[in-house]
Design an enzyme around this catalytic site. Sequence first.
Site, short mmCIF file in Angstrom:
data_model
loop_
_atom_site.label_atom_id
_atom_site.label_comp_id
_atom_site.label_asym_id
_atom_site.label_seq_id
_atom_site.Cartn_x
_atom_site.Cartn_y
_atom_site.Cartn_z
N HIS A 27 34.49 -23.45 17.13
CA HIS A 27 34.90 -23.09 18.24
C HIS A 27 35.48 -24.18 19.00
CE1 HIS A 27 35.53 -20.97 22.20
NE2 HIS A 27 35.05 -21.82 22.80
N ASP A 34 29.19 -11.20 29.25
CA ASP A 34 30.12 -12.17 29.20
C ASP A 34 31.28 -11.59 29.97
OD1 ASP A 34 30.93 -15.02 29.05
OD2 ASP A 34 32.09 -14.02 27.26
N ARG A 82 34.28 -14.61 37.43
CA ARG A 82 34.40 -16.11 37.72
C ARG A 82 35.68 -16.58 38.01
NH1 ARG A 82 32.78 -18.06 32.52
NH2 ARG A 82 33.01 -20.28 33.61
N SER A 84 28.78 -18.75 28.33
CA SER A 84 30.38 -17.86 28.09
C SER A 84 30.49 -18.12 26.61
CB SER A 84 31.41 -18.26 29.06
OG SER A 84 32.32 -17.44 28.50
N LYS A 111 29.09 -15.66 23.02
CA LYS A 111 29.81 -15.09 22.22
C LYS A 111 29.48 -15.45 20.50
CE LYS A 111 33.63 -15.80 24.28
NZ LYS A 111 33.42 -16.08 25.85
#
Length: 425
Positions: free
Chosen positions: A84, A163, A170, A185, A189
């Site tokens: 990620h 999320d 947010r 967050s 995932k």
Amino acid sequence: MVFAATDVIRAKRDGQRLTDDQIDWVIDAYTRGEVAEEQMAALAMAVLLRGMSGQETARWTAAMVASGEVLDLSGVRRPTVDKHSTGGVGDKITLPLTPLVAACGAAVPQLSGRGLGHTGGTLDKLESIPGWRAELSMPEIRARLDDVGAVVCAATAGLAPADRKLYALRDVTGTVESVPLIAASIMSKKLAEGVRSLVLDVKCGSGAFMKDLDSARELATALVGIGTANGLRTSALITGMSTPLGRAVGNALEVAESVEVLRGGGPPDVAELVVALAREMLAHAGLSDVDPAEVLADGRAHETWCRMIAAQGGDPDAPLPTARHVEHVTAAESGVLARLDAMAVGLAAWRLGAGRARKEDRVDHAAGIVGLVEPGGRVEAGQPLLELHTDRPETLPAARAALDDAWTIAAEAPAPPPLILDRIT
């Protein structure tokens, strides 16, 4: 246990550590609509101002994972590992990295997103390939991992729905900057993907969310801590994002550059980071005896790319979209390109149509920017520095305005900083 939302809000407002039961309840109740949007907004602001401990953040993340389904990859024959990135300008690393790691023997389920603002989205880039589709069912994801070893697709609606709700909240309540909420967050995932290990690429610099090394280390440490606390083997590389990554910024342009890398060429910084992240991922997967640089050079990664694209309906040999209007931005003086600002280039590409201002906006897959001179390179007055691509010529003045202070030409350039700034485990 059942709590009053106001009690949870007050506890965090007053700097108290939330209990596991409080966190589990508030995330579940918010997902089901029993905690109102304004109450969760107040709690998010309290978290922003008061922070959360590593234990709280890990539990918050686990509660968001538990709000939905978890992808079952237990039947996948290869070791599973994911990557990620926190996002940047020209960050097309997922495109060559995913098939490279798969070609080395791992399974890479890359559930990705679309771009918003100056940072591009992996799905937007791949959707510039004719026929390629992002939406896959869970059986299709598992099948692609067995057949090809790699899949890049949109997250299914059932993964971490808490999320999805909290992210949107947010965004409109001034609480995006909270490091615990950012980390939760991202990791909710990733944990919901069901992989065994994860490598994080935390960007640092003008074109990244984290502008300085200290804040990048803070986020990387939080991310790794959450993964470890939830039984996921996790590490992070902190990488520079003050200069665009590679030469191309924009969807189809970045796909073309990624294919260059997969064929053994492409910009050196992109190839360097791809190989570094691949080594990290393969070590997690127990495949450290495989040399990803060799697999990249001998064509096996490119072959896997073609299979990966075709397996999702795309034609890897089809021509990519090209812009109807191409203009150059030239140097006003001679010297050395000492600085090229990632944020300015990303904003200009966005204005050309490569990104979106709202989630419902469409992107121009052909739009973007190509750097014609690398930082540290010699330039002459009048020489083209950047190439602007768009299908909408009316966007060119705004893009040029974004580039007004994007570069510095000097008598000599400073020594380039290292691409990889730190490693967090």
